[in-house]
Design a protein around this motif. Structure first.
Motif, PDB file in Angstrom:
ATOM      1  N   LYS A   1       1.185  -0.821  -0.237  1.00  0.00           N
ATOM      2  CA  LYS A   1       0.129  -0.128  -0.323  1.00  0.00           C
ATOM      3  C   LYS A   1       0.593   1.293  -0.092  1.00  0.00           C
ATOM      4  CE  LYS A   1      -4.188  -2.085   1.851  1.00  0.00           C
ATOM      5  NZ  LYS A   1      -4.876  -2.150   3.326  1.00  0.00           N
ATOM      6  N   GLU A   2       2.207   1.168   1.097  1.00  0.00           N
ATOM      7  CA  GLU A   2       3.007   1.977   0.932  1.00  0.00           C
ATOM      8  C   GLU A   2       3.986   2.818  -0.093  1.00  0.00           C
ATOM      9  OE1 GLU A   2       2.589   4.764   3.071  1.00  0.00           O
ATOM     10  OE2 GLU A   2       2.206   4.114   4.596  1.00  0.00           O
ATOM     11  N   LEU A   3       3.970   1.279  -1.215  1.00  0.00           N
ATOM     12  CA  LEU A   3       4.303   1.502  -2.672  1.00  0.00           C
ATOM     13  C   LEU A   3       3.663   2.509  -3.674  1.00  0.00           C
ATOM     14  CD1 LEU A   3       6.255  -1.581  -2.396  1.00  0.00           C
ATOM     15  CD2 LEU A   3       7.397   0.372  -2.321  1.00  0.00           C
ATOM     16  N   ILE A   4       2.368   1.607  -3.412  1.00  0.00           N
ATOM     17  CA  ILE A   4       0.981   2.464  -4.339  1.00  0.00           C
ATOM     18  C   ILE A   4       0.993   3.660  -3.984  1.00  0.00           C
ATOM     19  CG2 ILE A   4      -1.313   2.555  -4.930  1.00  0.00           C
ATOM     20  CD1 ILE A   4      -1.500  -0.315  -3.672  1.00  0.00           C
TER      21      ILE A   4
ATOM     22  N   SER B   1       1.528   9.487  -5.971  1.00  0.00           N
ATOM     23  CA  SER B   1       2.201  10.769  -5.273  1.00  0.00           C
ATOM     24  C   SER B   1       3.144  11.198  -6.145  1.00  0.00           C
ATOM     25  CB  SER B   1       3.173  10.690  -3.835  1.00  0.00           C
ATOM     26  OG  SER B   1       1.923  10.558  -2.426  1.00  0.00           O
ATOM     27  N   VAL B   2       3.731   9.994  -6.633  1.00  0.00           N
ATOM     28  CA  VAL B   2       4.325  10.818  -7.842  1.00  0.00           C
ATOM     29  C   VAL B   2       3.290  11.410  -9.228  1.00  0.00           C
ATOM     30  CG1 VAL B   2       6.253  10.027 -10.293  1.00  0.00           C
ATOM     31  CG2 VAL B   2       6.665   9.131  -7.440  1.00  0.00           C
ATOM     32  N   LEU B   3       2.790  10.621  -9.168  1.00  0.00           N
ATOM     33  CA  LEU B   3       1.366  11.172 -10.704  1.00  0.00           C
ATOM     34  C   LEU B   3       0.757  12.314 -10.238  1.00  0.00           C
ATOM     35  CD1 LEU B   3       0.309   7.819 -11.291  1.00  0.00           C
ATOM     36  CD2 LEU B   3       2.758   9.195 -13.153  1.00  0.00           C
TER      37      LEU B   3
ATOM     38  N   PHE C   1       5.785  16.467  -1.025  1.00  0.00           N
ATOM     39  CA  PHE C   1       5.742  15.950   0.444  1.00  0.00           C
ATOM     40  C   PHE C   1       5.579  14.198   0.556  1.00  0.00           C
ATOM     41  CE2 PHE C   1       3.044  16.045   4.486  1.00  0.00           C
ATOM     42  CZ  PHE C   1       4.157  16.329   5.237  1.00  0.00           C
ATOM     43  N   CYS C   2       4.496  13.905   0.054  1.00  0.00           N
ATOM     44  CA  CYS C   2       3.802  12.580  -0.074  1.00  0.00           C
ATOM     45  C   CYS C   2       4.546  11.788  -0.820  1.00  0.00           C
ATOM     46  CB  CYS C   2       2.577  13.109  -1.172  1.00  0.00           C
ATOM     47  SG  CYS C   2       1.565  13.897  -0.636  1.00  0.00           S
ATOM     48  N   VAL C   3       5.710  12.046  -1.440  1.00  0.00           N
ATOM     49  CA  VAL C   3       6.532  10.799  -2.062  1.00  0.00           C
ATOM     50  C   VAL C   3       7.563  10.375  -0.740  1.00  0.00           C
ATOM     51  CG1 VAL C   3       8.364  10.667  -3.498  1.00  0.00           C
ATOM     52  CG2 VAL C   3       5.995  11.291  -4.722  1.00  0.00           C
ATOM     53  N   ASP C   4       8.049  11.395  -0.487  1.00  0.00           N
ATOM     54  CA  ASP C   4       8.932  11.696   0.613  1.00  0.00           C
ATOM     55  C   ASP C   4       8.112  11.279   1.882  1.00  0.00           C
ATOM     56  OD1 ASP C   4      10.903  13.205  -0.499  1.00  0.00           O
ATOM     57  OD2 ASP C   4      10.023  14.753   0.427  1.00  0.00           O
ATOM     58  N   THR C   5       7.006  11.474   2.461  1.00  0.00           N
ATOM     59  CA  THR C   5       6.093  10.746   3.845  1.00  0.00           C
ATOM     60  C   THR C   5       5.878   9.035   3.502  1.00  0.00           C
ATOM     61  OG1 THR C   5       5.269  12.440   3.903  1.00  0.00           O
ATOM     62  CG2 THR C   5       4.055  10.635   4.973  1.00  0.00           C
ATOM     63  N   HIS C   6       5.205   9.016   2.129  1.00  0.00           N
ATOM     64  CA  HIS C   6       5.258   7.503   2.111  1.00  0.00           C
ATOM     65  C   HIS C   6       6.789   7.046   2.116  1.00  0.00           C
ATOM     66  CE1 HIS C   6       0.593   8.188   2.545  1.00  0.00           C
ATOM     67  NE2 HIS C   6       1.340   9.607   1.820  1.00  0.00           N
ATOM     68  N   SER C   7       7.141   7.560   1.377  1.00  0.00           N
ATOM     69  CA  SER C   7       8.869   6.661   1.072  1.00  0.00           C
ATOM     70  C   SER C   7       8.939   6.049   2.522  1.00  0.00           C
ATOM     71  CB  SER C   7       9.360   7.778  -0.062  1.00  0.00           C
ATOM     72  OG  SER C   7       9.475   7.463  -0.719  1.00  0.00           O
ATOM     73  N   GLN C   8       9.467   6.781   3.161  1.00  0.00           N
ATOM     74  CA  GLN C   8      10.116   6.726   4.384  1.00  0.00           C
ATOM     75  C   GLN C   8       9.057   5.644   5.113  1.00  0.00           C
ATOM     76  OE1 GLN C   8      12.575   7.957   6.028  1.00  0.00           O
ATOM     77  NE2 GLN C   8      12.786   8.346   3.903  1.00  0.00           N
ATOM     78  N   ARG C   9       7.733   5.736   5.517  1.00  0.00           N
ATOM     79  CA  ARG C   9       6.944   4.629   5.785  1.00  0.00           C
ATOM     80  C   ARG C   9       7.360   3.084   5.057  1.00  0.00           C
ATOM     81  NH1 ARG C   9       1.311   8.443   5.994  1.00  0.00           N
ATOM     82  NH2 ARG C   9       1.453   9.642   7.916  1.00  0.00           N
ATOM     83  N   ALA C  10       7.024   3.797   3.736  1.00  0.00           N
ATOM     84  CA  ALA C  10       6.868   2.234   2.548  1.00  0.00           C
ATOM     85  C   ALA C  10       8.579   1.566   3.818  1.00  0.00           C
ATOM     86  CB  ALA C  10       7.480   2.848   1.399  1.00  0.00           C
ATOM     87  N   ILE C  11       9.527   1.991   3.318  1.00  0.00           N
ATOM     88  CA  ILE C  11      10.547   1.877   4.207  1.00  0.00           C
ATOM     89  C   ILE C  11      10.585   1.081   6.071  1.00  0.00           C
ATOM     90  CG2 ILE C  11      12.745   2.497   5.453  1.00  0.00           C
ATOM     91  CD1 ILE C  11      13.504   4.843   2.727  1.00  0.00           C
TER      92      ILE C  11
ATOM     93  N   ILE D   1       8.832   4.102  -8.593  1.00  0.00           N
ATOM     94  CA  ILE D   1       8.393   5.003  -9.305  1.00  0.00           C
ATOM     95  C   ILE D   1       8.930   5.331 -10.697  1.00  0.00           C
ATOM     96  CG2 ILE D   1      10.301   7.172  -9.688  1.00  0.00           C
ATOM     97  CD1 ILE D   1      10.856   7.152  -6.177  1.00  0.00           C
ATOM     98  N   SER D   2       9.757   4.513 -10.898  1.00  0.00           N
ATOM     99  CA  SER D   2       9.581   3.895 -12.526  1.00  0.00           C
ATOM    100  C   SER D   2       8.157   3.665 -13.180  1.00  0.00           C
ATOM    101  CB  SER D   2      11.090   2.892 -12.727  1.00  0.00           C
ATOM    102  OG  SER D   2      10.269   1.783 -12.324  1.00  0.00           O
ATOM    103  N   VAL D   3       7.532   2.679 -12.538  1.00  0.00           N
ATOM    104  CA  VAL D   3       6.382   2.405 -13.084  1.00  0.00           C
ATOM    105  C   VAL D   3       5.411   4.139 -13.156  1.00  0.00           C
ATOM    106  CG1 VAL D   3       4.522   1.213 -12.298  1.00  0.00           C
ATOM    107  CG2 VAL D   3       6.102  -0.063 -12.343  1.00  0.00           C
ATOM    108  N   ALA D   4       5.526   4.426 -11.831  1.00  0.00           N
ATOM    109  CA  ALA D   4       4.955   5.902 -12.221  1.00  0.00           C
ATOM    110  C   ALA D   4       4.497   6.371 -13.041  1.00  0.00           C
ATOM    111  CB  ALA D   4       4.919   6.747 -10.888  1.00  0.00           C
ATOM    112  N   MET D   5       6.522   6.661 -13.669  1.00  0.00           N
ATOM    113  CA  MET D   5       6.896   7.615 -14.921  1.00  0.00           C
ATOM    114  C   MET D   5       6.005   6.988 -15.724  1.00  0.00           C
ATOM    115  SD  MET D   5      11.028   7.801 -13.574  1.00  0.00           S
ATOM    116  CE  MET D   5      11.572   7.718 -14.876  1.00  0.00           C
ATOM    117  N   PHE D   6       6.716   5.484 -16.442  1.00  0.00           N
ATOM    118  CA  PHE D   6       5.823   5.195 -16.995  1.00  0.00           C
ATOM    119  C   PHE D   6       4.815   5.299 -16.996  1.00  0.00           C
ATOM    120  CE2 PHE D   6       3.823   1.277 -18.852  1.00  0.00           C
ATOM    121  CZ  PHE D   6       4.664   1.439 -20.722  1.00  0.00           C
ATOM    122  N   ILE D   7       3.794   5.274 -16.111  1.00  0.00           N
ATOM    123  CA  ILE D   7       2.550   5.799 -16.847  1.00  0.00           C
ATOM    124  C   ILE D   7       2.408   6.992 -17.385  1.00  0.00           C
ATOM    125  CG2 ILE D   7       0.568   5.632 -15.686  1.00  0.00           C
ATOM    126  CD1 ILE D   7       0.592   3.138 -16.286  1.00  0.00           C
TER     127      ILE D   7
END
Length: 120
Positions: free
Chosen positions: A33-36, A41-43, A48-58, A71-77
């Motif tokens: 869920k955090e990776l999603i 957030s990238v899209l 702020f959301c990328v930073d927060t959810h990255s820390q939570r994912a870790i 992030i590369s999947v989001a870039m592709f989309i």
């Protein structure tokens, strides 16, 4: 969310409850869920959301490589949407722009006036 806490406390509480109900293990585990959330957030272009959810994912066990791949999947989309929108009118927009068969007054056959500032 301090402004919501101050101005709309019920809304802030509801938002917090929504987060709590979503970000827990369920059919998807918390790391997934955090990776999603990172990809979303990238899209949405929310750093702020990328930073927060990255820390939570870790914290949920995600690796740097998993976050980079997310992030590369989001870039592709994002890139794909730029290709896909060009076919919105059931024809490739590039072909429409350079269509050689123009009607009267230089307009493409069947072209309507633009709905915004493009009218003369």
């Amino acid at each position: 969310m301090s402004f919501l806490d101050e101005m709309l406390p019920e809304t802030a509480e509801a938002f917090g409850q929504m987060r709590s109900s979503i970000f827990k293990d369920g059919y998807l585990d918390l790391k997934t869920k955090e990776l999603i959330a990172i990809a979303s957030s990238v899209l949405m272009r929310c750093q702020f959301c990328v930073d927060t959810h990255s820390q939570r994912a870790i914290a949920a066990g995600a690796t740097k490589e998993e976050i980079a791949e997310t992030i590369s999947v989001a870039m592709f989309i994002a890139a794909g949407t730029q290709i896909g929108w060009t076919n919105i009118y059931r024809e490739n927009i590039y072909d429409k722009i350079f269509e050689k068969d123009k009607g009267e007054e230089g307009k493409d056959k069947g072209e309507e006036d633009c709905c915004c500032c493009c009218k003369d």
